[in-house]
Write a protein that holds these residues in place. Sequence first.
Motif, PDB file in Angstrom:
ATOM      1  N   MET A   1     -15.285 -10.591   7.486  1.00  0.00           N
ATOM      2  CA  MET A   1     -13.889 -10.939   6.786  1.00  0.00           C
ATOM      3  C   MET A   1     -13.057 -10.489   5.811  1.00  0.00           C
ATOM      4  SD  MET A   1     -14.872 -13.883   3.364  1.00  0.00           S
ATOM      5  CE  MET A   1     -14.038 -15.160   4.028  1.00  0.00           C
ATOM      6  N   ALA A   2     -12.181 -10.215   6.651  1.00  0.00           N
ATOM      7  CA  ALA A   2     -11.111  -9.375   5.885  1.00  0.00           C
ATOM      8  C   ALA A   2     -11.121  -9.135   4.291  1.00  0.00           C
ATOM      9  CB  ALA A   2     -10.089  -9.413   6.490  1.00  0.00           C
ATOM     10  N   ASN A   3     -10.769  -8.015   3.576  1.00  0.00           N
ATOM     11  CA  ASN A   3     -10.246  -7.543   2.253  1.00  0.00           C
ATOM     12  C   ASN A   3      -9.161  -8.709   1.647  1.00  0.00           C
ATOM     13  OD1 ASN A   3     -13.062  -6.673   1.724  1.00  0.00           O
ATOM     14  ND2 ASN A   3     -11.763  -4.513   1.789  1.00  0.00           N
ATOM     15  N   ILE A   4      -8.203  -7.963   2.810  1.00  0.00           N
ATOM     16  CA  ILE A   4      -6.558  -8.917   2.514  1.00  0.00           C
ATOM     17  C   ILE A   4      -6.595  -9.825   3.643  1.00  0.00           C
ATOM     18  CG2 ILE A   4      -4.420  -8.217   1.884  1.00  0.00           C
ATOM     19  CD1 ILE A   4      -5.308  -5.891   0.762  1.00  0.00           C
ATOM     20  N   LYS A   5      -5.868 -10.756   2.896  1.00  0.00           N
ATOM     21  CA  LYS A   5      -5.246 -12.109   4.029  1.00  0.00           C
ATOM     22  C   LYS A   5      -4.041 -12.458   3.811  1.00  0.00           C
ATOM     23  CE  LYS A   5      -9.561 -14.235   4.495  1.00  0.00           C
ATOM     24  NZ  LYS A   5     -11.058 -15.459   4.171  1.00  0.00           N
ATOM     25  N   LYS A   6      -3.743 -12.931   4.488  1.00  0.00           N
ATOM     26  CA  LYS A   6      -1.829 -13.003   4.432  1.00  0.00           C
ATOM     27  C   LYS A   6      -2.109 -14.245   3.273  1.00  0.00           C
ATOM     28  CE  LYS A   6       1.166 -15.928   7.834  1.00  0.00           C
ATOM     29  NZ  LYS A   6       1.440 -16.950   8.835  1.00  0.00           N
ATOM     30  N   GLY A   7      -0.861 -14.226   2.321  1.00  0.00           N
ATOM     31  CA  GLY A   7      -1.277 -15.071   1.366  1.00  0.00           C
ATOM     32  C   GLY A   7      -1.266 -14.284   0.388  1.00  0.00           C
ATOM     33  N   ASP A   8      -2.304 -13.165   0.053  1.00  0.00           N
ATOM     34  CA  ASP A   8      -2.514 -12.982  -0.800  1.00  0.00           C
ATOM     35  C   ASP A   8      -1.434 -12.060  -1.978  1.00  0.00           C
ATOM     36  OD1 ASP A   8      -5.573 -14.198  -0.471  1.00  0.00           O
ATOM     37  OD2 ASP A   8      -5.934 -11.846   0.392  1.00  0.00           O
ATOM     38  N   LEU A   9      -1.792 -11.791  -3.168  1.00  0.00           N
ATOM     39  CA  LEU A   9      -0.858 -11.276  -4.089  1.00  0.00           C
ATOM     40  C   LEU A   9      -1.290  -9.689  -4.339  1.00  0.00           C
ATOM     41  CD1 LEU A   9       1.187 -11.162  -5.547  1.00  0.00           C
ATOM     42  CD2 LEU A   9      -0.057 -11.842  -7.919  1.00  0.00           C
ATOM     43  N   VAL A  10      -0.718  -8.950  -3.600  1.00  0.00           N
ATOM     44  CA  VAL A  10      -1.464  -7.473  -3.589  1.00  0.00           C
ATOM     45  C   VAL A  10      -0.016  -6.751  -4.156  1.00  0.00           C
ATOM     46  CG1 VAL A  10      -2.501  -6.858  -1.235  1.00  0.00           C
ATOM     47  CG2 VAL A  10       0.189  -7.401  -1.261  1.00  0.00           C
ATOM     48  N   GLN A  11      -0.860  -5.367  -4.293  1.00  0.00           N
ATOM     49  CA  GLN A  11       0.478  -4.356  -5.705  1.00  0.00           C
ATOM     50  C   GLN A  11      -0.215  -2.971  -5.401  1.00  0.00           C
ATOM     51  OE1 GLN A  11      -0.677  -4.420  -9.617  1.00  0.00           O
ATOM     52  NE2 GLN A  11      -0.367  -1.700  -9.656  1.00  0.00           N
ATOM     53  N   VAL A  12       1.339  -2.640  -4.328  1.00  0.00           N
ATOM     54  CA  VAL A  12       1.074  -1.035  -4.011  1.00  0.00           C
ATOM     55  C   VAL A  12       0.196  -0.239  -5.132  1.00  0.00           C
ATOM     56  CG1 VAL A  12       2.637   0.428  -3.119  1.00  0.00           C
ATOM     57  CG2 VAL A  12       3.451  -1.719  -2.800  1.00  0.00           C
ATOM     58  N   ILE A  13      -1.011   0.896  -4.715  1.00  0.00           N
ATOM     59  CA  ILE A  13      -0.867   1.617  -5.439  1.00  0.00           C
ATOM     60  C   ILE A  13      -0.837   3.270  -4.924  1.00  0.00           C
ATOM     61  CG2 ILE A  13      -3.101   0.259  -6.394  1.00  0.00           C
ATOM     62  CD1 ILE A  13      -4.959   1.390  -3.533  1.00  0.00           C
ATOM     63  N   THR A  14      -0.424   3.672  -3.971  1.00  0.00           N
ATOM     64  CA  THR A  14      -0.132   4.832  -3.417  1.00  0.00           C
ATOM     65  C   THR A  14       1.279   5.015  -3.193  1.00  0.00           C
ATOM     66  OG1 THR A  14      -0.802   4.589  -1.819  1.00  0.00           O
ATOM     67  CG2 THR A  14      -2.334   5.166  -2.544  1.00  0.00           C
ATOM     68  N   GLY A  15       2.406   5.993  -3.021  1.00  0.00           N
ATOM     69  CA  GLY A  15       3.553   6.768  -3.034  1.00  0.00           C
ATOM     70  C   GLY A  15       4.534   6.337  -4.185  1.00  0.00           C
ATOM     71  N   ALA A  16       5.562   6.302  -3.835  1.00  0.00           N
ATOM     72  CA  ALA A  16       6.052   7.124  -5.210  1.00  0.00           C
ATOM     73  C   ALA A  16       6.572   6.644  -5.470  1.00  0.00           C
ATOM     74  CB  ALA A  16       7.493   8.258  -4.332  1.00  0.00           C
ATOM     75  N   LYS A  17       7.056   6.923  -7.337  1.00  0.00           N
ATOM     76  CA  LYS A  17       7.345   5.529  -8.582  1.00  0.00           C
ATOM     77  C   LYS A  17       8.551   5.034  -8.625  1.00  0.00           C
ATOM     78  CE  LYS A  17       4.500   8.510 -11.793  1.00  0.00           C
ATOM     79  NZ  LYS A  17       4.629   9.617 -12.631  1.00  0.00           N
ATOM     80  N   PRO A  18       8.759   4.430  -8.749  1.00  0.00           N
ATOM     81  CA  PRO A  18       9.916   3.609  -8.565  1.00  0.00           C
ATOM     82  C   PRO A  18      11.207   4.696  -9.167  1.00  0.00           C
ATOM     83  CG  PRO A  18       8.241   2.069  -9.796  1.00  0.00           C
ATOM     84  CD  PRO A  18       7.882   3.572  -9.638  1.00  0.00           C
ATOM     85  N   GLU A  19      10.760   5.471  -9.691  1.00  0.00           N
ATOM     86  CA  GLU A  19      12.201   6.454 -10.714  1.00  0.00           C
ATOM     87  C   GLU A  19      12.805   7.322  -9.504  1.00  0.00           C
ATOM     88  OE1 GLU A  19       8.986   6.741 -12.800  1.00  0.00           O
ATOM     89  OE2 GLU A  19       8.917   5.197 -12.946  1.00  0.00           O
ATOM     90  N   ARG A  20      11.730   7.742  -8.490  1.00  0.00           N
ATOM     91  CA  ARG A  20      12.142   8.080  -7.426  1.00  0.00           C
ATOM     92  C   ARG A  20      12.538   7.676  -6.273  1.00  0.00           C
ATOM     93  NH1 ARG A  20       8.487  13.371  -7.237  1.00  0.00           N
ATOM     94  NH2 ARG A  20      10.243  13.716  -6.682  1.00  0.00           N
ATOM     95  N   GLY A  21      12.613   6.039  -6.124  1.00  0.00           N
ATOM     96  CA  GLY A  21      12.789   5.336  -4.557  1.00  0.00           C
ATOM     97  C   GLY A  21      11.645   4.752  -4.253  1.00  0.00           C
ATOM     98  N   GLY A  22      10.175   4.701  -5.292  1.00  0.00           N
ATOM     99  CA  GLY A  22       9.344   3.938  -4.440  1.00  0.00           C
ATOM    100  C   GLY A  22       8.769   2.959  -4.535  1.00  0.00           C
TER     101      GLY A  22
END
Length: 119
Positions: free
Chosen positions: A1-22
């Motif tokens: 069984m997968a941790n994340i499925k279609k229709g789930d609400l997720v949050q991006v936890i890595t990458g550039a901050k929104p102030e830097r265009g991420g």
Amino acid sequence: MANIKKGDLVQVITGAKPERGGDRGKQGKVLEIVDGGNRVVVEGVNYITKHNRVGQTQRGTKTGGIETFEAPIHVSNVALVDPETKKPTRVGFRVEEQVKDGVKKTVRVRYAKKSGKDI
């Protein structure tokens, strides 16, 4: 069984901050699972522009130009959102027995590790 499925609400936890265009910290629904479950397309996250050659259909309408759409993001860069606290959480699995029409059946249920709520 997968941790994340279609229709789930997720949050991006890595990458550039929104102030830097991420996109870090943005939340969105999973639109589709790509590449055998390794990548997900999240609504409103990781927009890219693609230049398509201008052409014509048989009816004479123009096609092509610049299109903007969501690109896949690796599943390790997103976390499931806890339904109670609306913050990212890890996913756990619990084995439960369900009785339906007198028949016992073991079912794996996903739950949020922070709050313990079923997903």
